[in-house]
Motif scaffolding. Sequence first.
Motif, PDB file in Angstrom:
ATOM      1  N   LEU A 199      11.463   5.316   2.552  1.00  0.00           N
ATOM      2  CA  LEU A 199      11.105   6.184   1.421  1.00  0.00           C
ATOM      3  C   LEU A 199      11.648   7.597   1.618  1.00  0.00           C
ATOM      4  CD1 LEU A 199       7.439   4.949   0.792  1.00  0.00           C
ATOM      5  CD2 LEU A 199       9.495   4.391  -0.549  1.00  0.00           C
ATOM      6  N   ALA A 200      11.583   8.107   2.844  1.00  0.00           N
ATOM      7  CA  ALA A 200      12.122   9.448   3.128  1.00  0.00           C
ATOM      8  C   ALA A 200      13.636   9.466   2.949  1.00  0.00           C
ATOM      9  CB  ALA A 200      11.739   9.867   4.542  1.00  0.00           C
ATOM     10  N   ALA A 201      14.312   8.404   3.360  1.00  0.00           N
ATOM     11  CA  ALA A 201      15.769   8.333   3.202  1.00  0.00           C
ATOM     12  C   ALA A 201      16.142   8.299   1.723  1.00  0.00           C
ATOM     13  CB  ALA A 201      16.324   7.097   3.924  1.00  0.00           C
ATOM     14  N   LEU A 202      15.392   7.577   0.923  1.00  0.00           N
ATOM     15  CA  LEU A 202      15.648   7.551  -0.532  1.00  0.00           C
ATOM     16  C   LEU A 202      15.478   8.940  -1.133  1.00  0.00           C
ATOM     17  CD1 LEU A 202      14.052   4.350  -2.111  1.00  0.00           C
ATOM     18  CD2 LEU A 202      16.451   4.853  -1.723  1.00  0.00           C
ATOM     19  N   GLU A 203      14.401   9.595  -0.730  1.00  0.00           N
ATOM     20  CA  GLU A 203      14.106  10.925  -1.260  1.00  0.00           C
ATOM     21  C   GLU A 203      15.188  11.926  -0.864  1.00  0.00           C
ATOM     22  OE1 GLU A 203      10.635  14.112  -0.525  1.00  0.00           O
ATOM     23  OE2 GLU A 203       9.959  12.118  -1.155  1.00  0.00           O
ATOM     24  N   ALA A 204      15.710  11.776   0.342  1.00  0.00           N
ATOM     25  CA  ALA A 204      16.741  12.692   0.837  1.00  0.00           C
ATOM     26  C   ALA A 204      18.128  12.331   0.305  1.00  0.00           C
ATOM     27  CB  ALA A 204      16.748  12.691   2.358  1.00  0.00           C
TER      28      ALA A 204
ATOM     29  N   GLN B  60       0.830  -1.212   0.000  1.00  0.00           N
ATOM     30  CA  GLN B  60       0.000   0.000   0.000  1.00  0.00           C
ATOM     31  C   GLN B  60       0.862   1.259   0.000  1.00  0.00           C
ATOM     32  OE1 GLN B  60      -2.407  -0.744   3.463  1.00  0.00           O
ATOM     33  NE2 GLN B  60      -3.989  -1.822   2.307  1.00  0.00           N
ATOM     34  N   GLN B  61       1.922   1.239   0.789  1.00  0.00           N
ATOM     35  CA  GLN B  61       2.792   2.417   0.840  1.00  0.00           C
ATOM     36  C   GLN B  61       3.590   2.590  -0.445  1.00  0.00           C
ATOM     37  OE1 GLN B  61       4.171   1.742   5.114  1.00  0.00           O
ATOM     38  NE2 GLN B  61       4.364   3.929   4.755  1.00  0.00           N
ATOM     39  N   LEU B  62       4.022   1.489  -1.028  1.00  0.00           N
ATOM     40  CA  LEU B  62       4.739   1.582  -2.300  1.00  0.00           C
ATOM     41  C   LEU B  62       3.823   2.132  -3.389  1.00  0.00           C
ATOM     42  CD1 LEU B  62       6.806  -1.732  -2.249  1.00  0.00           C
ATOM     43  CD2 LEU B  62       7.640   0.592  -1.860  1.00  0.00           C
ATOM     44  N   GLU B  63       2.572   1.671  -3.407  1.00  0.00           N
ATOM     45  CA  GLU B  63       1.602   2.180  -4.378  1.00  0.00           C
ATOM     46  C   GLU B  63       1.363   3.670  -4.181  1.00  0.00           C
ATOM     47  OE1 GLU B  63      -1.861  -0.294  -3.942  1.00  0.00           O
ATOM     48  OE2 GLU B  63      -0.964  -1.946  -5.070  1.00  0.00           O
ATOM     49  N   ALA B  64       1.164   4.088  -2.934  1.00  0.00           N
ATOM     50  CA  ALA B  64       0.911   5.503  -2.640  1.00  0.00           C
ATOM     51  C   ALA B  64       2.088   6.385  -3.051  1.00  0.00           C
ATOM     52  CB  ALA B  64       0.608   5.684  -1.159  1.00  0.00           C
ATOM     53  N   ALA B  65       3.309   5.851  -2.936  1.00  0.00           N
ATOM     54  CA  ALA B  65       4.514   6.605  -3.298  1.00  0.00           C
ATOM     55  C   ALA B  65       4.851   6.483  -4.783  1.00  0.00           C
ATOM     56  CB  ALA B  65       5.693   6.116  -2.467  1.00  0.00           C
ATOM     57  N   GLY B  66       4.133   5.608  -5.499  1.00  0.00           N
ATOM     58  CA  GLY B  66       4.442   5.388  -6.911  1.00  0.00           C
ATOM     59  C   GLY B  66       5.796   4.714  -7.099  1.00  0.00           C
ATOM     60  N   MET B  67       6.202   3.929  -6.125  1.00  0.00           N
ATOM     61  CA  MET B  67       7.514   3.276  -6.134  1.00  0.00           C
ATOM     62  C   MET B  67       7.403   1.884  -6.755  1.00  0.00           C
ATOM     63  SD  MET B  67      10.784   3.439  -5.195  1.00  0.00           S
ATOM     64  CE  MET B  67      10.911   4.694  -3.965  1.00  0.00           C
ATOM     65  N   GLU B  68       7.654   1.798  -8.045  1.00  0.00           N
ATOM     66  CA  GLU B  68       7.602   0.518  -8.744  1.00  0.00           C
ATOM     67  C   GLU B  68       9.007  -0.040  -8.912  1.00  0.00           C
ATOM     68  OE1 GLU B  68       5.461   0.956 -12.388  1.00  0.00           O
ATOM     69  OE2 GLU B  68       3.600   1.456 -11.361  1.00  0.00           O
ATOM     70  N   ARG B  69       9.051  -1.354  -9.016  1.00  0.00           N
ATOM     71  CA  ARG B  69      10.305  -2.067  -9.237  1.00  0.00           C
ATOM     72  C   ARG B  69      11.354  -1.725  -8.179  1.00  0.00           C
ATOM     73  NH1 ARG B  69      10.153  -2.251 -15.787  1.00  0.00           N
ATOM     74  NH2 ARG B  69       8.299  -3.523 -15.823  1.00  0.00           N
ATOM     75  N   HIS B  70      10.894  -1.723  -6.936  1.00  0.00           N
ATOM     76  CA  HIS B  70      11.782  -1.482  -5.802  1.00  0.00           C
ATOM     77  C   HIS B  70      11.283  -2.331  -4.632  1.00  0.00           C
ATOM     78  CE1 HIS B  70      15.013   1.183  -4.287  1.00  0.00           C
ATOM     79  NE2 HIS B  70      14.535   0.753  -3.129  1.00  0.00           N
ATOM     80  N   LEU B  71      12.115  -3.237  -4.177  1.00  0.00           N
ATOM     81  CA  LEU B  71      11.784  -4.117  -3.069  1.00  0.00           C
ATOM     82  C   LEU B  71      12.017  -3.398  -1.745  1.00  0.00           C
ATOM     83  CD1 LEU B  71      11.273  -7.028  -1.912  1.00  0.00           C
ATOM     84  CD2 LEU B  71      13.761  -7.315  -2.023  1.00  0.00           C
ATOM     85  N   VAL B  72      11.062  -3.528  -0.811  1.00  0.00           N
ATOM     86  CA  VAL B  72      11.235  -3.013   0.547  1.00  0.00           C
ATOM     87  C   VAL B  72      10.979  -4.166   1.516  1.00  0.00           C
ATOM     88  CG1 VAL B  72      10.415  -1.401   2.302  1.00  0.00           C
ATOM     89  CG2 VAL B  72      10.633  -0.647  -0.063  1.00  0.00           C
TER      90      VAL B  72
END
Length: 119
Positions: free
Chosen positions: A112-117, A73-85
């Motif tokens: 996600l915040a760490a990736l963005e930063a 759900q969080q990956l979908e909300a962030a639009g984060m495709e093709r990234h394993l968490v």
Amino acid sequence: MRTFDKIITDRGSKYAVSGAPCRDGGEARALVEQLRKAKRFARATHNSWGLLGADGPVKNDDGESGAGMIILQQLEAAGMERHLVIVTRWYGGKHLGGDRFRHVRDAVAYYLAALEAGR
């Protein structure tokens, strides 16, 4: 693979979050196994994960019922495709009830915040 260890502690349980670019479920399982080669992660109670891959959404709760869906759900909300968490939990001896879902959400948000930063 990036790993942020000991990001949440609650009643003895400890959480970490890891992730990496990933194409599909097969590659995701290989990355989880790679993470588990580290002794600390091999001894974890749960390594729950989610991926919005080329073959659609894939998840694994690893015994932490519902955790994989929260990650998706969080990956979908962030639009984060093709990234394993991967959210890892070491059980501390006391049940967390619904707080465990908040901790999974917080761990993914941290990642996600760490990736963005750019960390």
